[in-house]
Design an enzyme around this catalytic site. Structure first.
Site, mmCIF file in Angstrom:
data_model
loop_
_atom_site.group_PDB
_atom_site.id
_atom_site.type_symbol
_atom_site.label_atom_id
_atom_site.label_comp_id
_atom_site.label_asym_id
_atom_site.label_seq_id
_atom_site.Cartn_x
_atom_site.Cartn_y
_atom_site.Cartn_z
ATOM 1 C CB ILE A 138 48.577 32.412 67.037
ATOM 2 C CG1 ILE A 138 49.772 32.871 66.192
ATOM 3 C CG2 ILE A 138 47.672 33.580 67.345
ATOM 4 C CD1 ILE A 138 49.358 33.555 64.902
ATOM 5 C CG ASP A 139 47.687 26.893 68.875
ATOM 6 O OD1 ASP A 139 48.220 27.251 69.944
ATOM 7 O OD2 ASP A 139 46.510 26.500 68.774
ATOM 8 C CE LYS A 140 53.837 22.727 64.162
ATOM 9 N NZ LYS A 140 54.554 21.431 64.083
ATOM 10 N NE ARG A 239 43.935 23.384 67.808
ATOM 11 C CZ ARG A 239 45.150 22.901 68.069
ATOM 12 N NH1 ARG A 239 46.107 23.708 68.513
ATOM 13 N NH2 ARG A 239 45.390 21.618 67.897
#
Length: 306
Positions: A138-140, A239
């Protein structure tokens, strides 16, 4: 060296270049971007650019990033919010801002470093030298549940569940605009952006199928709180898909508004629920984590639901 090309959009016209690149270059702070500019690593029309350059729509910048130094992956005592753990798997509630694995600009201080300290040498090696145990990412700036495997057999079993969509990942997000329908599905292939390799896009070229199911939790003036379930797991999928249908995530600089919204810098996205079949026991494991404080604060700022 990694070469990166960035094209300034109409919405980004008038921004300082160092601020713009700091958003796009994962792991690079504004000061780190300024060092790149001082070193002549950012070119416009083949010539170095000054740190205070103000961007104009259509300008194309070529950025040469330094090679990531080979730094040994070391265990680090970084606190972990462990939601589930046994001899085969560990599930962590990752805070926003924590990078999952080493990358340019983040050679350490990552979730992987923390897992190495917590789990010792029991993590699966299938994820590679820099990603031991990591089954999915998962993204930062995305918070929430992420699963890691403690042995290769568990890693293979969980990866198979990712492939056949039986490993269920459910997110909650706040998007810009008011979604009219109560439920929907975005079925649109995702691949690299044609001019910006740090971004993804809905495209037919060199892409893979991507499916996101969503439903409305609550509507607010100008925003919608949604639940998203991934049928596939492409980079930045939620996103990209929500931006594609005209409802980018609140706070998402890459695919949405180019400036902070409701005080949030970084997408309002939380991996809230996770369901998988245990790789050795065979039982169904269902996990849920509460919405974090930053998300609750955003909802508070949105006012009363409609």
């Amino acid at each position: 060296m990694d070469d990166n090309r960035f094209v300034v959009t109409t919405e980004e016209s008038g921004e300082r270049l160092d601020a713009l690149l700091a958003r796009y270059l994962e792991g690079f702070s504004r000061s780190a971007v300024q060092r790149l500019l001082s070193d002549g690593a950012v070119l416009l029309g083949g010539r170095p650019v000054k740190k205070n350059h103000v961007c104009a729509a259509g300008e194309v910048f070529d950025v040469t990033l330094p090679e990531l130094a080979e730094i040994p992956l070391v265990p680090q005592n970084i606190p972990l919010d462990v939601v589930f753990e046994d001899a085969d798997v560990i599930v962590v509630n990752k805070p926003r801002g924590l990078v999952v694995h080493p990358a340019p600009g983040h050679p350490d201080g990552t979730l992987v470093n923390a897992l190495l300290y917590h789990c010792g040498d029991t993590l699966s090696g299938i994820g590679g030298e820099k990603r031991p145990g990591i089954v999915h990412r998962i993204d930062k700036d995305t918070s929430g549940l992420i699963i890691a495997a403690k042995n290769d057999a568990a890693h293979l079993a969980l990866s198979a569940q990712l492939s056949d969509h039986s490993l269920c990942r459910e997110y909650e997000a706040v998007v810009r605009g008011r979604l009219r329908e109560d439920v929907g599905t975005v079925d649109a292939p995702i691949g690299r952006h044609p001019t910006d390799r740090k971004r993804m896009a809905v495209t037919q070229k060199a892409s893979r199928n991507a499916v996101t199911h969503w439903d409305v939790i609550a509507r607010y003036p100008g925003y919608t709180h949604v639940r998203c379930r991934l049928e596939t797991g492409r980079t930045h999928q939620i996103r990209v898909h929500m931006a594609y249908i005209g409802h980018p995530l609140l706070g998402d600089f890459t695919y949405g508004a180019p400036s902070p919204d409701k005080g949030l810098e970084g997408q309002c996205l939380h991996a809230r629920r996770l369901r998988f079949v245990h790789p050795t026991g065979g039982q169904l494991v269902e996990l849920e984590t509460p919405l974090p404080d930053y998300f609750l604060e955003v909802l508070k700022r949105l006012g009363n639901p409609e």
